[in-house]
Design an enzyme around this catalytic site. Structure first.
Site, PDB file in Angstrom:
ATOM      1  N   GLU A  28      23.746 -37.408  44.077  1.00 55.95           N
ATOM      2  CA  GLU A  28      25.147 -37.840  44.138  1.00 55.95           C
ATOM      3  C   GLU A  28      26.063 -36.820  43.484  1.00 55.95           C
ATOM      4  O   GLU A  28      25.644 -36.107  42.578  1.00 55.95           O
ATOM      5  CB  GLU A  28      25.313 -39.176  43.369  1.00 55.95           C
ATOM      6  CG  GLU A  28      24.365 -40.208  43.869  1.00 55.95           C
ATOM      7  CD  GLU A  28      24.400 -41.496  43.051  1.00 55.95           C
ATOM      8  OE1 GLU A  28      25.246 -41.635  42.153  1.00 55.95           O
ATOM      9  OE2 GLU A  28      23.559 -42.355  43.341  1.00 55.95           O
ATOM     10  N   CYS A  61      68.648 -13.622  25.375  1.00 57.88           N
ATOM     11  CA  CYS A  61      69.949 -13.545  24.697  1.00 57.88           C
ATOM     12  C   CYS A  61      69.863 -12.909  23.322  1.00 57.88           C
ATOM     13  O   CYS A  61      70.881 -12.678  22.676  1.00 57.88           O
ATOM     14  CB  CYS A  61      70.573 -14.932  24.595  1.00 57.88           C
ATOM     15  SG  CYS A  61      69.718 -15.987  23.413  1.00 57.88           S
ATOM     16  N   LYS A 114      24.753 -29.780  35.798  1.00 53.34           N
ATOM     17  CA  LYS A 114      26.192 -29.522  35.677  1.00 53.34           C
ATOM     18  C   LYS A 114      26.555 -28.131  36.182  1.00 53.34           C
ATOM     19  O   LYS A 114      25.803 -27.177  35.970  1.00 53.34           O
ATOM     20  CB  LYS A 114      26.635 -29.717  34.226  1.00 53.34           C
ATOM     21  CG  LYS A 114      26.572 -31.205  33.872  1.00 53.34           C
ATOM     22  CD  LYS A 114      27.129 -31.554  32.538  1.00 53.34           C
ATOM     23  CE  LYS A 114      28.589 -31.404  32.385  1.00 53.34           C
ATOM     24  NZ  LYS A 114      29.064 -31.883  31.085  1.00 53.34           N
ATOM     25  N   ASP A 169      34.331 -36.205  38.222  1.00 59.75           N
ATOM     26  CA  ASP A 169      34.850 -35.849  36.903  1.00 59.75           C
ATOM     27  C   ASP A 169      36.074 -36.710  36.594  1.00 59.75           C
ATOM     28  O   ASP A 169      37.208 -36.336  36.880  1.00 59.75           O
ATOM     29  CB  ASP A 169      35.205 -34.360  36.874  1.00 59.75           C
ATOM     30  CG  ASP A 169      35.298 -33.861  35.453  1.00 59.75           C
ATOM     31  OD1 ASP A 169      34.978 -34.626  34.525  1.00 59.75           O
ATOM     32  OD2 ASP A 169      35.693 -32.690  35.264  1.00 59.75           O
ATOM     33  N   CYS A 178      72.608 -19.074  25.793  1.00 60.15           N
ATOM     34  CA  CYS A 178      71.521 -18.263  26.354  1.00 60.15           C
ATOM     35  C   CYS A 178      71.589 -18.358  27.887  1.00 60.15           C
ATOM     36  O   CYS A 178      71.433 -19.454  28.448  1.00 60.15           O
ATOM     37  CB  CYS A 178      70.182 -18.784  25.836  1.00 60.15           C
ATOM     38  SG  CYS A 178      68.778 -17.949  26.544  1.00 60.15           S
ATOM     39  N   CYS A 221      64.123 -20.684  21.710  1.00 57.45           N
ATOM     40  CA  CYS A 221      65.388 -19.990  21.521  1.00 57.45           C
ATOM     41  C   CYS A 221      66.401 -21.080  21.186  1.00 57.45           C
ATOM     42  O   CYS A 221      66.618 -21.997  21.989  1.00 57.45           O
ATOM     43  CB  CYS A 221      65.786 -19.268  22.805  1.00 57.45           C
ATOM     44  SG  CYS A 221      67.520 -18.804  22.801  1.00 57.45           S
ATOM     45  N   TYR A 273      29.125 -46.384  41.271  1.00 52.71           N
ATOM     46  CA  TYR A 273      27.800 -45.805  41.521  1.00 52.71           C
ATOM     47  C   TYR A 273      26.647 -46.468  40.778  1.00 52.71           C
ATOM     48  O   TYR A 273      25.545 -45.926  40.760  1.00 52.71           O
ATOM     49  CB  TYR A 273      27.819 -44.312  41.202  1.00 52.71           C
ATOM     50  CG  TYR A 273      28.500 -43.954  39.894  1.00 52.71           C
ATOM     51  CD1 TYR A 273      28.010 -44.409  38.680  1.00 52.71           C
ATOM     52  CD2 TYR A 273      29.647 -43.169  39.886  1.00 52.71           C
ATOM     53  CE1 TYR A 273      28.631 -44.095  37.491  1.00 52.71           C
ATOM     54  CE2 TYR A 273      30.277 -42.846  38.694  1.00 52.71           C
ATOM     55  CZ  TYR A 273      29.765 -43.312  37.505  1.00 52.71           C
ATOM     56  OH  TYR A 273      30.385 -43.010  36.330  1.00 52.71           O
ATOM     57  N   LYS A 318      28.762 -35.707  40.898  1.00 50.81           N
ATOM     58  CA  LYS A 318      29.144 -36.188  39.567  1.00 50.81           C
ATOM     59  C   LYS A 318      30.668 -36.099  39.517  1.00 50.81           C
ATOM     60  O   LYS A 318      31.235 -35.000  39.419  1.00 50.81           O
ATOM     61  CB  LYS A 318      28.487 -35.339  38.478  1.00 50.81           C
ATOM     62  CG  LYS A 318      28.780 -35.810  37.084  1.00 50.81           C
ATOM     63  CD  LYS A 318      27.739 -35.244  36.141  1.00 50.81           C
ATOM     64  CE  LYS A 318      28.117 -35.243  34.681  1.00 50.81           C
ATOM     65  NZ  LYS A 318      29.183 -36.048  34.208  1.00 50.81           N
ATOM     66  N   CYS A 326      64.911 -13.989  21.288  1.00 56.99           N
ATOM     67  CA  CYS A 326      64.861 -14.439  22.688  1.00 56.99           C
ATOM     68  C   CYS A 326      64.939 -13.224  23.608  1.00 56.99           C
ATOM     69  O   CYS A 326      65.857 -12.403  23.474  1.00 56.99           O
ATOM     70  CB  CYS A 326      66.027 -15.390  22.944  1.00 56.99           C
ATOM     71  SG  CYS A 326      66.200 -15.815  24.676  1.00 56.99           S
TER      72      CYS A 326
HETATM   73  S1  IVH Z   1      25.232 -42.711  36.775  1.00 55.26           S
HETATM   74  C1  IVH Z   1      23.287 -44.985  32.963  1.00 55.26           C
HETATM   75  N1  IVH Z   1      26.416 -41.423  38.692  1.00 55.26           N
HETATM   76  O1  IVH Z   1      29.026 -38.895  34.251  1.00 55.26           O
HETATM   77  C2  IVH Z   1      24.175 -43.875  33.416  1.00 55.26           C
HETATM   78  N2  IVH Z   1      27.319 -41.221  36.491  1.00 55.26           N
HETATM   79  O2  IVH Z   1      28.136 -37.329  31.949  1.00 55.26           O
HETATM   80  C3  IVH Z   1      24.766 -44.160  34.718  1.00 55.26           C
HETATM   81  N3  IVH Z   1      29.375 -39.863  36.380  1.00 55.26           N
HETATM   82  O3  IVH Z   1      28.573 -41.567  32.037  1.00 55.26           O
HETATM   83  C4  IVH Z   1      25.657 -43.067  35.168  1.00 55.26           C
HETATM   84  N4  IVH Z   1      29.488 -39.392  38.529  1.00 55.26           N
HETATM   85  O4  IVH Z   1      30.703 -41.546  33.583  1.00 55.26           O
HETATM   86  C5  IVH Z   1      26.412 -41.693  37.367  1.00 55.26           C
HETATM   87  N5  IVH Z   1      27.380 -40.362  40.521  1.00 55.26           N
HETATM   88  C6  IVH Z   1      27.383 -40.646  39.212  1.00 55.26           C
HETATM   89  C7  IVH Z   1      28.372 -40.143  38.334  1.00 55.26           C
HETATM   90  C8  IVH Z   1      28.299 -40.445  36.973  1.00 55.26           C
HETATM   91  C9  IVH Z   1      30.071 -39.244  37.340  1.00 55.26           C
HETATM   92  C10 IVH Z   1      29.748 -39.872  34.945  1.00 55.26           C
HETATM   93  C11 IVH Z   1      29.500 -41.173  34.216  1.00 55.26           C
HETATM   94  C12 IVH Z   1      28.473 -40.802  33.189  1.00 55.26           C
HETATM   95  C13 IVH Z   1      28.808 -39.362  32.955  1.00 55.26           C
HETATM   96  C14 IVH Z   1      27.705 -38.618  32.259  1.00 55.26           C
END
Ligand code: IVH
Length: 673
Positions: free
Chosen positions: A119, A415, A318, A123, A436, A430, A231, A121, A412
């Site tokens: 999946e 001016c 990551k 942000d 200015c 400034c 998720y 991740k 500045c």
């Molecule tokens: S599963 C028990 N799936 O990343 C942990 N987390 O750095 C279940 N996150 O705490 C988390 N995408 O806030 C999971 N596809 C994904 C995610 C995901 C982002 C976040 C989540 C987690 C953090 C860890």
């Protein structure tokens, strides 16, 4: 790790713990991290290694054992609620090789065949939703993992989160966890607005999402454009065999899930997924910081269980932030509308995440000192979703012999006034705001902008009018004559007429936009609207004591101080007086609300009694839908809108004249039809 004595390790562990705690606080509570995730993870790894080498130094309160906490300190706005199941984090790695170790750890514990769910991740900021009998019961932030802030009211402003579920076999109660995130387009828009309003921009979409989730004003929150992806489902006796089946079913109930997840039969296949998204993620409309790999079979997940901080059945790979290394050619010092000086680096053009980068922000003098930046240095630039890329480091090994220390100006650049430092914002200013040239011109550019007075002109016109000496203070715009315009290079009767017509039209701009246009420091578009809604006229605002200013949602100390010092100046009061004499709006025009529809066009409505909204708001709503308000029932009345405790006289008269009486609910049905 090189050999280290216990005494040295003890000191290093203490230092790492304290630093990591500070960075956790900056990240989760202040939404303002001062180091990258990568640097944070490196420190965390060092601490983990030391704790493994010297187990006696590992304590339960170590950052390696707890998840970072987003709970607000001294927070009175959000109620904290215990999580039914602890809300944990994920183990992570930056190395694909270590994913093989992850699989080996699984195989040590379980012998049955397993697959993986791969999946993105996302942000953003973690959220935990509880649904009971198919209805959203509660939304909690991760908090410290064992209790979170109750943000139920706030998530109702996120369109993708359903309040009621649809479909079959919905468990009586379950939790579903996921991420609240801000797509890049909303992030860019928000930061552009914030920069214009001189509020510090959010460092990245994650910080913006988590800051926005804790906003107290729901209109403001709705405009932030937050989105959600879920998720992880938890509950008692849930009828699923695999994680992917659970997620698919959640989707069928109307819950937002990722469309990018994929099953992998081996860790090699998971690595292929990573390889694909490592390059393709830059085309996604939202930020991702890695890939999550989870064991797909729920019975195997149960066998593997959890450590204190993360599940053993999942890990995150990551992405390293994309960086480019390029020489720093020079630094410009830009003067902003309110005199703030921003150092901007001119770089030798370099390719970064699909675009050519030539300029990068250096924020302020502290940042330059921290980086010990020299002109001629090779510098690292990163994008991370920001509009202007930032310089994150200097490659000292490449420093040329002739590199020079940049000189932050004392005066500045425009001016020549001596700069002053604002300690709160760590910025130089400034102070010569009245004379200015750059500041004066920027005030006009802000005043005429689309969201302010919407006057048809650009920076070049303001520049030309300024050079001729025609404009110095805002009211001068309303003194411009056709003769003056015809003295400008390339201007003809037609362009002069258009410009003057647009100036004239600006006189009908509503109060809230005029309040924004006059450019009070820190008062952006949204805050101007909130102030106009609360104090219906500039007189009311000018005479409001500090405590009353602070009662307006989102108006804090800095904004209150800024309003007070603005109105204290005779010069500013005089400008307002002149603008008022030119016919600009300095009070709310009740008939000048938003236009929402024509559903009440031609209808005359009399209101009586109390409603769930204020009577003023009800009148505005009628006008916004094209209706007319009237004070008393007559032969022309279309509806008598009767609320709680409506006047008996009006009711009797309506009955006599055969006027239709409608309730508040019926009224909403008409306007929302
Ligand atoms: S599963 C028990 N799936 O990343 C942990 N987390 O750095 C279940 N996150 O705490 C988390 N995408 O806030 C999971 N596809 C994904 C995610 C995901 C982002 C976040 C989540 C987690 C953090 C860890």
């Amino acid at each position: 790790m090189a050999k280290i004595t216990k005494i040295e390790a003890e000191a290093r562990v203490a230092a790492l713990k304290s630093e990591l705690n500070t960075h956790n606080y900056n990240y989760y509570v202040l939404n303002n991290p001062s180091i990258s995730d990568f640097e944070f993870d490196i420190m965390m790894q060092e601490l983990q290694t030391l704790e493994k080498m010297f187990p006696e130094l590992a304590t339960a309160d170590s950052p390696t054992q707890k998840v970072g906490s987003d709970l607000e300190k001294d927070d009175t706005e959000f109620v904290q609620v215990a999580h039914k199941y602890p809300m944990l984090s994920l183990g992570n790695t930056y190395s694909k090789g270590e994913l093989v170790d992850f699989e080996q750890r699984i195989e040590k514990v379980v012998s049955s065949a397993h697959t993986f769910s791969c999946e993105l991740k996302f942000d953003g900021t973690a959220i935990c939703l509880t649904y009971r009998h198919g209805t959203l019961l509660r939304a909690l932030t991760r908090g410290d993992g064992s209790k979170g802030d109750d943000v139920t009211r706030n998530v109702l402003n996120i369109k993708s989160i359903p309040t009621t579920l649809k479909g079959q076999n919905i468990p009586e109660e379950f939790e579903i966890r996921g991420e609240i995130f801000m797509p890049y387009k909303d992030f860019d828009r928000l930061n552009a607005e914030r920069e214009e309003d001189e509020q510090p921009p959010f460092a990245n979409p994650r910080n913006a999402a988590s800051g926005s989730l804790k906003l107290l004003n729901s209109n403001q929150m709705r405009e932030r454009g937050l989105d959600c992806v879920l998720y992880h489902i938890l509950g008692e006796r849930l009828p699923f065999k695999t994680h992917l089946e659970a997620i698919e079913t959640a989707h069928s109930w109307g819950l937002p899930v990722s469309q990018y997840s994929k099953k992998a039969d081996s860790i090699e296949e998971a690595v292929q997924y990573i390889d694909y998204w490592e390059t393709q993620r830059k085309f996604l409309p939202f930020a991702t910081d890695g890939i999550v790999i989870k064991v797909n079979e729920l019975d195997i997940q149960r066998q593997l269980g959890f450590t204190a901080k993360s599940p053993r059945w999942a890990t995150a790979y990551k992405f390293k932030p994309e960086q480019a290394l390029t020489p720093l050619l020079s630094i410009d010092y830009q003067v902003g509308r309110t005199g703030a000086i921003t150092p901007v680096a001119n770089l030798s053009p370099v390719q970064l995440s699909g675009t050519v980068v030539k300029r990068a922000s250096l924020h302020n003098k502290d940042q330059m000192d921290l980086l010990d930046i020299h002109i001629g240095d090779f510098v690292y630039v990163e994008k991370g979703g920001e509009i202007i890329p930032k310089i994150t480091g200097v490659e000292l090994s490449k420093r040329p012999a002739n590199a020079t220390v940049p000189h932050f100006p004392e005066v500045c650049p425009d001016c020549g006034a001596t700069l002053v430092r604002d300690e709160d914002q760590a910025k130089h200013f400034c102070p010569n705001s009245d004379n200015c040239p750059t500041q004066i011109k920027s005030k006009f550019i802000h005043f005429i902008s689309r969201k302010a007075m919407d006057i048809l002109a650009g920076d070049a016109t303001i520049d030309a009018l300024y050079s001729k000496g025609y404009i110095r203070e805002l009211p001068d715009l309303y003194r411009i004559t056709p003769q003056m315009l015809l003295t400008l290079d390339g201007w003809q009767q037609k362009s002069a007429d258009n410009f003057l017509e647009s100036i004239n039209k600006s006189k009908s701009v509503p109060y809230e936009r005029v309040l924004y246009a006059i450019g009070i420091r820190h008062i952006g578009e949204t805050n101007a609207k909130l102030l106009a809604d609360h104090f219906k006229s500039i007189e009311a605002l000018m005479s409001a004591p500090r405590e009353e200013l602070l009662q307006v949602d989102e108006i804090g100390d800095i904004m209150a101080d800024s309003l007070i010092s603005y109105f204290e100046r005779e010069k500013n009061r005089n400008i307002i007086e002149q603008l008022k004499n030119f016919g600009l709006h300095f009070e709310v025009d009740e008939n000048d609300g938003q236009h929402l529809s024509e559903r009440l066009a031609g209808a005359t409505i009399v209101i009586s009694g109390n409603f769930s909204i204020s009577r003023d708001e009800m009148k505005r709503l009628i006008a916004a839908h094209g209706g007319k308000n009237a004070g008393s029932v007559s032969g022309n009345t279309t509806y008598l809108l009767a609320g709680d405790k409506s006047g008996p006289e009006k009711m009797k008269k309506a009955e006599r004249l055969g006027t239709k009486v409608i309730s508040e609910d019926e009224f909403y049905k008409i306007i929302n039809d």
